[in-house]
Write a protein that holds these residues in place. Structure first.
Motif, PDB file in Angstrom:
ATOM      1  N   GLN A  94       0.956  -1.265  -0.063  1.00  0.00           N
ATOM      2  CA  GLN A  94       0.189  -0.088   0.002  1.00  0.00           C
ATOM      3  C   GLN A  94       1.045   1.181   0.078  1.00  0.00           C
ATOM      4  OE1 GLN A  94      -2.679   0.355   3.236  1.00  0.00           O
ATOM      5  NE2 GLN A  94      -3.772   1.882   2.180  1.00  0.00           N
ATOM      6  N   ALA A  95       0.710   2.004  -0.841  1.00  0.00           N
ATOM      7  CA  ALA A  95       1.401   3.070  -1.086  1.00  0.00           C
ATOM      8  C   ALA A  95       1.200   4.165   0.080  1.00  0.00           C
ATOM      9  CB  ALA A  95       0.983   4.205  -2.407  1.00  0.00           C
ATOM     10  N   ALA A  96       2.194   4.682   0.538  1.00  0.00           N
ATOM     11  CA  ALA A  96       2.101   5.874   1.627  1.00  0.00           C
ATOM     12  C   ALA A  96       1.390   6.907   1.423  1.00  0.00           C
ATOM     13  CB  ALA A  96       3.631   6.291   1.998  1.00  0.00           C
ATOM     14  N   ILE A  97       0.469   7.609   2.311  1.00  0.00           N
ATOM     15  CA  ILE A  97      -0.210   8.586   1.848  1.00  0.00           C
ATOM     16  C   ILE A  97       0.638   9.931   1.862  1.00  0.00           C
ATOM     17  CG2 ILE A  97      -2.400   7.457   2.725  1.00  0.00           C
ATOM     18  CD1 ILE A  97      -2.363   9.458   5.072  1.00  0.00           C
ATOM     19  N   LYS A  98       0.183  10.701   0.854  1.00  0.00           N
ATOM     20  CA  LYS A  98       1.141  11.945   0.695  1.00  0.00           C
ATOM     21  C   LYS A  98       0.568  13.051   1.643  1.00  0.00           C
ATOM     22  CE  LYS A  98       2.688  11.223  -3.854  1.00  0.00           C
ATOM     23  NZ  LYS A  98       2.112   9.891  -4.661  1.00  0.00           N
ATOM     24  N   VAL A  99       1.427  13.658   2.623  1.00  0.00           N
ATOM     25  CA  VAL A  99       1.088  14.536   3.448  1.00  0.00           C
ATOM     26  C   VAL A  99       1.825  15.891   3.022  1.00  0.00           C
ATOM     27  CG1 VAL A  99       1.000  15.453   5.854  1.00  0.00           C
ATOM     28  CG2 VAL A  99       0.487  12.947   5.363  1.00  0.00           C
ATOM     29  N   LEU A 100       1.019  17.030   2.968  1.00  0.00           N
ATOM     30  CA  LEU A 100       1.730  18.299   2.625  1.00  0.00           C
ATOM     31  C   LEU A 100       1.441  19.140   3.902  1.00  0.00           C
ATOM     32  CD1 LEU A 100       2.908  20.636   0.747  1.00  0.00           C
ATOM     33  CD2 LEU A 100       0.773  21.054  -0.052  1.00  0.00           C
ATOM     34  N   ALA A 101       2.441  19.677   4.591  1.00  0.00           N
ATOM     35  CA  ALA A 101       2.351  20.426   5.610  1.00  0.00           C
ATOM     36  C   ALA A 101       3.090  21.731   5.412  1.00  0.00           C
ATOM     37  CB  ALA A 101       3.480  19.848   7.004  1.00  0.00           C
ATOM     38  N   THR A 102       2.347  22.760   6.006  1.00  0.00           N
ATOM     39  CA  THR A 102       2.781  24.186   5.627  1.00  0.00           C
ATOM     40  C   THR A 102       3.896  24.410   6.289  1.00  0.00           C
ATOM     41  OG1 THR A 102       1.149  25.056   7.449  1.00  0.00           O
ATOM     42  CG2 THR A 102       0.402  24.663   5.178  1.00  0.00           C
ATOM     43  N   THR A 103       4.201  24.078   7.597  1.00  0.00           N
ATOM     44  CA  THR A 103       5.316  24.452   8.343  1.00  0.00           C
ATOM     45  C   THR A 103       6.096  23.118   8.825  1.00  0.00           C
ATOM     46  OG1 THR A 103       4.418  24.223  10.539  1.00  0.00           O
ATOM     47  CG2 THR A 103       3.962  26.161   9.454  1.00  0.00           C
ATOM     48  N   ALA A 104       7.358  23.401   9.157  1.00  0.00           N
ATOM     49  CA  ALA A 104       8.346  22.509   9.591  1.00  0.00           C
ATOM     50  C   ALA A 104       7.851  21.659  10.812  1.00  0.00           C
ATOM     51  CB  ALA A 104       9.714  23.088   9.785  1.00  0.00           C
ATOM     52  N   ASP A 105       7.048  22.419  11.643  1.00  0.00           N
ATOM     53  CA  ASP A 105       6.714  21.644  12.993  1.00  0.00           C
ATOM     54  C   ASP A 105       5.594  20.699  13.000  1.00  0.00           C
ATOM     55  OD1 ASP A 105       8.518  23.349  14.709  1.00  0.00           O
ATOM     56  OD2 ASP A 105       7.313  24.878  13.500  1.00  0.00           O
ATOM     57  N   TRP A 106       4.589  21.126  12.029  1.00  0.00           N
ATOM     58  CA  TRP A 106       3.519  20.458  11.858  1.00  0.00           C
ATOM     59  C   TRP A 106       3.925  19.214  10.844  1.00  0.00           C
ATOM     60  CZ3 TRP A 106       1.446  21.269  16.082  1.00  0.00           C
ATOM     61  CH2 TRP A 106       1.122  22.466  16.350  1.00  0.00           C
ATOM     62  N   GLY A 107       4.877  19.459  10.061  1.00  0.00           N
ATOM     63  CA  GLY A 107       5.373  18.318   9.014  1.00  0.00           C
ATOM     64  C   GLY A 107       6.177  17.238  10.078  1.00  0.00           C
ATOM     65  N   ALA A 108       7.011  17.728  10.853  1.00  0.00           N
ATOM     66  CA  ALA A 108       7.607  16.886  12.077  1.00  0.00           C
ATOM     67  C   ALA A 108       6.607  16.086  12.717  1.00  0.00           C
ATOM     68  CB  ALA A 108       8.489  17.770  12.896  1.00  0.00           C
ATOM     69  N   LEU A 109       5.472  16.557  13.285  1.00  0.00           N
ATOM     70  CA  LEU A 109       4.482  15.914  13.942  1.00  0.00           C
ATOM     71  C   LEU A 109       3.828  14.743  13.057  1.00  0.00           C
ATOM     72  CD1 LEU A 109       3.113  15.518  16.569  1.00  0.00           C
ATOM     73  CD2 LEU A 109       1.280  17.055  15.686  1.00  0.00           C
ATOM     74  N   ALA A 110       3.405  15.185  11.860  1.00  0.00           N
ATOM     75  CA  ALA A 110       2.805  14.234  10.867  1.00  0.00           C
ATOM     76  C   ALA A 110       3.780  12.919  10.840  1.00  0.00           C
ATOM     77  CB  ALA A 110       2.697  14.866   9.251  1.00  0.00           C
ATOM     78  N   ALA A 111       5.024  13.298  10.749  1.00  0.00           N
ATOM     79  CA  ALA A 111       6.137  12.229  10.586  1.00  0.00           C
ATOM     80  C   ALA A 111       6.198  11.393  11.781  1.00  0.00           C
ATOM     81  CB  ALA A 111       7.469  12.857  10.014  1.00  0.00           C
ATOM     82  N   GLU A 112       6.209  12.063  13.127  1.00  0.00           N
ATOM     83  CA  GLU A 112       6.090  11.266  14.091  1.00  0.00           C
ATOM     84  C   GLU A 112       4.950  10.311  14.082  1.00  0.00           C
ATOM     85  OE1 GLU A 112       8.066  11.168  17.090  1.00  0.00           O
ATOM     86  OE2 GLU A 112       9.194  12.884  16.744  1.00  0.00           O
ATOM     87  N   LEU A 113       3.750  10.772  13.938  1.00  0.00           N
ATOM     88  CA  LEU A 113       2.417  10.222  13.925  1.00  0.00           C
ATOM     89  C   LEU A 113       2.303   8.937  12.673  1.00  0.00           C
ATOM     90  CD1 LEU A 113       0.314  13.197  15.141  1.00  0.00           C
ATOM     91  CD2 LEU A 113       1.353  11.341  16.786  1.00  0.00           C
ATOM     92  N   GLY A 114       2.678   9.383  11.858  1.00  0.00           N
ATOM     93  CA  GLY A 114       2.567   8.724  10.602  1.00  0.00           C
ATOM     94  C   GLY A 114       3.435   7.549  10.236  1.00  0.00           C
TER      95      GLY A 114
END
Length: 295
Positions: free
Chosen positions: A15-35
């Motif tokens: 299953q391909a990973a879902i593509k997440v677009l984050a607007t800031t480095a902090d919320w991008g880092a959080l998405a990576a921690e959780l995803g």
């Protein structure tokens, strides 16, 4: 032809990973921690730029077009560029109201909500101060909501996100205990900030904000304003002047020499300093720098 087709199928992940677009480095880092490995995170901005001012470049439009989930800050932080980006991408998955549109501030109570707003006030945010990520309690709340949203957007992997979310919360609570005890030394310490984007940090740690170097958010200080700041601060001098990695340090240095307070440059965002590699590093480094300066 059949052999080729079979080898292509084998090369694709189950299953391909879902593509997440984050607007800031902090919320991008959080998405990576959780995803974890179920997400592919692209961050639209870096720690060394002002997130108010971003161009909706074609490369960014392409990222938005293919995104399954947009993780935005909200509260008008991205007002200058995100609406354009969403419109140009034509991606209905990440439109406001769709499950693929997530705003961190939607689950938080904001500080500095103005009573009235007009353009003369500079870049004032009518919905309240959007720079919410430097209070770790806010990060915990956003993490909870983002975990739930990932489970909706990628339902087959819901239990994976829930277990990663629980693991993150446990590690974060432990870290928050450490930061709170380390930060106790900062309570009541008088500071001058560069811009109102350190408000949540100052509020969380109980520091005393005496003034901001920018007279209005986003407006560089005039010589006259700086001079009046010097006379105001000579009566009640700050212990430190807080600047961010992305700020031009000139005004802070100028003020520092006149009011005899040291400039403490903080990472502000994940990636703002070599130590701030992730969200844990962001707070570790911020507190280390503040407590070292307070000694």
């Amino acid at each position: 032809g059949v052999c080729l087709a079979l080898s292509l199928v084998a090369a694709l992940p189950a299953q391909a990973a879902i593509k997440v677009l984050a607007t800031t480095a902090d919320w991008g880092a959080l998405a990576a921690e959780l995803g974890g490995d179920k997400v592919n995170v692209y961050t639209a901005t870096s720690a060394l730029q002002d997130v108010h001012r971003v161009d909706a470049k074609p490369s960014l439009v392409a990222r938005a077009r293919s995104a399954d989930l947009l993780v935005a800050n909200g509260a008008d932080l991205e007002i200058g560029w995100l609406p354009v980006l969403l419109q140009e991408s034509g991606n209905s998955k990440i439109r406001p109201g769709a499950p693929g549109f997530f705003e961190a501030t939607s689950v938080l109570r904001l500080l500095d909500i103005p009573v009235s707003v007009d353009r003369s006030m500079g870049d004032v945010h009518p919905l309240g101060n959007p720079h919410v990520h430097l209070d770790p309690r806010n990060v915990a709340l956003v993490a909870k909501a983002l975990t739930a949203r990932l489970a909706v957007v990628d339902a087959p992997n819901a239990s994976y996100y829930q277990s990663r979310g629980a693991d993150f919360q446990a590690r974060w609570q432990q870290a928050m205990t450490r930061w709170t005890s380390q930060g106790a030394a900062l309570k009541g310490v008088p500071v001058v900030v560069m811009h109102k984007d350190q408000t949540y940090l100052v509020h969380w740690l109980g520091m005393q904000e005496l003034a901001a170097i920018e007279p209005k958010p986003g407006v560089p200080p005039s010589a006259g304003y700086l001079a009046s700041l010097v006379s105001k601060l000579s009566a009640t001098p700050p212990r430190m002047i807080l600047a961010n990695a992305y700020n031009d340090p000139k005004a802070a240095q100028w003020l520092s020499e006149r009011v005899k307070a040291k400039v403490v440059t903080l990472p502000f965002s994940v990636g703002g300093t070599p130590e701030a590699k992730d969200l844990f590093g962001l707070f570790d480094d911020t507190l280390n720098r503040l407590t070292a300066a307070a000694r």
